[in-house]
Design an enzyme around this catalytic site. Structure first.
Site, PDB file in Angstrom:
ATOM      1  N   HIS A 376       0.826  -1.202   0.000  1.00  0.00           N
ATOM      2  CA  HIS A 376       0.000   0.000   0.000  1.00  0.00           C
ATOM      3  C   HIS A 376       0.865   1.258   0.000  1.00  0.00           C
ATOM      4  O   HIS A 376       0.652   2.172  -0.802  1.00  0.00           O
ATOM      5  CB  HIS A 376      -0.926  -0.009   1.219  1.00  0.00           C
ATOM      6  CG  HIS A 376      -1.684   1.261   1.398  1.00  0.00           C
ATOM      7  ND1 HIS A 376      -2.678   1.664   0.524  1.00  0.00           N
ATOM      8  CD2 HIS A 376      -1.603   2.235   2.337  1.00  0.00           C
ATOM      9  CE1 HIS A 376      -3.177   2.816   0.917  1.00  0.00           C
ATOM     10  NE2 HIS A 376      -2.534   3.188   2.007  1.00  0.00           N
ATOM     11  N   HIS A 409      -1.368  -9.421  -9.470  1.00  0.00           N
ATOM     12  CA  HIS A 409      -2.075 -10.600  -8.959  1.00  0.00           C
ATOM     13  C   HIS A 409      -2.136 -11.670 -10.041  1.00  0.00           C
ATOM     14  O   HIS A 409      -1.890 -12.852  -9.790  1.00  0.00           O
ATOM     15  CB  HIS A 409      -3.484 -10.228  -8.490  1.00  0.00           C
ATOM     16  CG  HIS A 409      -3.531  -9.763  -7.077  1.00  0.00           C
ATOM     17  ND1 HIS A 409      -3.288  -8.464  -6.710  1.00  0.00           N
ATOM     18  CD2 HIS A 409      -3.768 -10.435  -5.927  1.00  0.00           C
ATOM     19  CE1 HIS A 409      -3.382  -8.361  -5.399  1.00  0.00           C
ATOM     20  NE2 HIS A 409      -3.678  -9.543  -4.895  1.00  0.00           N
TER      21      HIS A 409
END
Lengths: 481, 481
Positions: A376, A409
């Site tokens: 993040h 991902h």
């Protein structure tokens, strides 16, 4: 008589609770209790009636967790009775190293991991070259970008060519390490870029500001700052461009490079031992759960998925959801608490903010910004803020962050599986709309429902993706034989 | 350098949190944040570390209930896939009435239920006889006791002789109704006894007290009281000895007779409709759960119980625990909230204290005194208090209450099953020692663990008893054929 008591009732009680008539006044009560039949009844509502205003159901929380325990223990027993004892450490060693897959004395994963030193050293050399003006700025940036792109494409290319030499775990590890390296070198070169160009910019910006404030001092501003930094023992650019500094950053539990990391005074031995015990125990627990619970469930689900029977698919999905979720929780704790804290302690790295309280997240965007703090922070510092600083909107910057996240991902799943589906990508791209829905749920139904939505998407979203991939993988590898 | 920072640390932090060295002072922090590499790291602990002192895990409660829901939905689906759709209302009608069991046009349960009017009228006649001095007090008490014992033995005898004419549900209903009748007539005759003898006692007691307080008034004490009661519209003994009054008590949702029950002013139609809807929906839900989930689980468990394999027995026990517990919860709500409130509303009976917050009970004796208030109040008023008033200890009185309770639990199971085991009796007699253990748990480990023990004994104790009985029943009925 009836109307009289009703009148009394209306006088003594408010409109919403006129449900019960209290025709027995204080005096009557006294008279009643002096009777010989030992009266014990008095007018009152049942606790479940709204008019009772009773709301203490704290015992039900214990009930919930107890039912969960009962269900969990039974599932365990049923599992052992159905599948027998499947935990087999030797099998794990085979899976992890790909030992007996025909290429017994080649370890391509290990070779590839050792090779990662090359682009690292190249990155440092480029930075050094720019710092000593051997390479000009523009060429340097171009070389760094090329180097970074090389890091991220190398595993994909090697796995495409020599994929059958890799074990699945080996391939995943390689992809993961190269992805981390990619993010770290990106941060490294961008931070060094800031140091080079920020100096000039800030100096030229501050020159004007300082001039107007206190004319005699403005010239010494940079020197002053350098002196301060030296006094505090801080390293200044380009003194940071050493191999030791770069390797420290690569091993440190963060993705964001900076010149002077906060450090701890000493390594706490008890802390290290605790984290090591957690890792040893936790890894075995995860492996056991995987062999005993996850693999049978996934294997059983393939046929079901092909039949496209919605009830059976849902049943399989929910069956898979529980072990998958537990394994994910264990892995979260092991990676983000045990492992990163261990690395931090060993490297005396003081910032242990590896996760925030995502379990209380009331909407999905809060979850994504709290569960994985290193990624993040990296995304905010190296993608979001630079984009907004160039004048783009925050919404645009968010979408770019999500796109990059979705891409990686997908990268972590597709490359090791050598199967380019887009389920993981789609799963990630479903997050912004889900985030909007959960925010609406939070606002309309209260924070509790927002939190429940976050948990639901976690518990149900992952097994759905896993089943999709496993189904496609099984179709590709097992039916053709 | 190391010792210097360590010293600093020791100065600034308390002993227990010297885990982290803060070698960066305020000034250093300022200098750091003015650097060009945009530093974002600062020294801090991970949330799971003790030193972080973070304790907000409210989201985990939502997680718990969500996992429970996921598990529940999956169990439902698995059940339907495994056993198909088993809910069959026609089968229920057969079970309830015993319609096609060969004695199609005999309804012995219904005959026996109608016959219950006879001992009721007899009880009233005896009371009337005593009141008008037709029967003397001692003979009256003897007749009442005989009548009460007749009520409780009648179903047992009839079922023993003509047991195979009864459906199981029919037999259970008969036993339940006769047990309630037994408790009510006990209360009725004992309360009337108090009214007769209490008058004399209290008068003679109060005579002395009143004499010393205000001599001129003592003679009119009873008259005074009667006048007060008349003014308040209260019925006095023996005016209560009417068939209407007795039938009101028999239908009223209480086991404790008194002459003047608190009444409501009107029947709330919305309330009645709600309770009727709950009953209609709830009864069907319970029946469906029973047919779909409970019966297959119990049937499957018989073989397992014979093998005496502890792991398999535990697995079956836990499998049975969930539907059994859910059915019990539904039945609790339907009986104690929906049904008793419906009766109360229709009869304008104002005391709706049918249950207390047993779900928060922190030890087992609190549970037993809160989950079934009518029986609890009956036991206190008609067994516990009379025993202690005769000079016995409280412990002795408690044991007598538990013995009677255990006997009636056994009665409700053994008589309909026509199988005299003592599992239910033993289960009830295990409650006082369990109560001691849960009290210790409450004191040592805190109220939460006491509550968990209460829930555990509920969730696990019942299915254990059910499996015992079903196992014995199946051995008796199915293996001999």
């Amino acid at each position: 008589m009836m109307t009289e008591t009703e009148d009394k009732t209306l006088r003594y009680r408010r409109a919403q609770s006129v449900t019960r008539a209290e025709e027995i006044t204080e005096k009557e009560k006294k008279v009643r209790s002096s009777q010989l039949d030992k009266p014990i009844h008095k007018p009152r509502d049942s606790l479940f009636s709204w008019s009772s205003e009773f709301a203490n159901f704290t015992g039900l929380v214990n009930w919930g967790f107890l039912m969960l325990t009962v269900g969990g223990v039974r599932l365990c027993l049923e599992n052992f009775l159905k599948y027998g004892f499947r935990v087999n450490p030797i099998e794990w060693i085979i899976v992890l190293t790909g030992y007996n897959e025909g290429h017994s004395h080649q370890y391509p994963s290990v070779v590839l991991l050792i090779f990662s030193i090359v682009p690292t050293v190249v990155a440092l050399m480029i930075e050094k070259g720019i710092a000593v003006n051997l390479i000009n700025e523009k060429l340097g940036v171009f070389l760094q970008i090329t180097n970074i792109l090389f890091i991220i494409t190398l595993p994909a290319v090697v796995l495409q060519i020599k994929g059958n030499h890799f074990s699945f775990i080996g391939a995943t590890t390689v992809c993961m390490i190269y992805l981390i390296l990619f993010l770290k070198i990106w941060s490294y070169s961008q931070t060094n870029y800031w140091c080079r160009n920020g100096t000039k910019n800030r100096f030229s910006k501050n020159k004007l500001r300082r001039q107007s404030l206190s004319a005699p001092n403005w010239k010494t501003y940079e020197e002053e700052k350098n002196e301060e930094a030296a006094a505090a023992g801080l390293i200044k650019y380009p003194n940071n461009l050493t191999l030791k500094d770069l390797f420290y950053f690569l091993l440190a539990p963060t993705l964001c490079y900076e010149l002077n990391f906060p450090r701890t005074a000493r390594i706490r031995k008890r802390f290290v031992v605790k984290r090591l015990v957690e890792l040893a125990f936790g890894v075995n627990l995860v492996l056991a759960l995987f062999q005993q619970w996850m693999i049978p469930s996934v294997t059983n689900s393939v046929d079901t998925f092909s039949t496209m029977d919605p009830i059976r698919i849902t049943e399989r999905l929910l069956k898979l959801a529980v072990p998958n979720h537990l394994i994910w929780l264990c892995l979260f704790y092991l990676s983000f608490h045990s492992f990163l804290n261990l690395m931090g302690e060993l490297l005396q790295f003081a910032d242990r903010n590896f996760y925030n309280d995502w379990w209380n997240a009331n909407n999905i965007s809060v979850f994504w910004s709290t569960w994985n703090t290193p990624v993040h922070l990296w995304a905010v510092r190296h993608v979001y803020v630079p984009i907004t600083e160039r004048g783009y909107t925050k919404g645009f910057a968010s979408i770019i962050v999500f796109l990059i996240s979705a891409f990686f991902h997908e990268y972590l799943v597709s490359v090791p599986l050598q199967m380019f589906r887009i389920w993981a990508f789609l799963g990630m791209m479903a997050q912004p709309p889900l985030s909007v829905i959960s925010r609406i749920a939070e606002r309309r139904l209260g924070p509790r429902w927002g939190n429940i939505m976050v948990w639901s998407s976690l518990i149900l979203g992952q097994p759905l993706a896993i089943m999709m991939y496993y189904h496609d993988y099984a179709l590709l590898h097992f039916t053709s034989e």
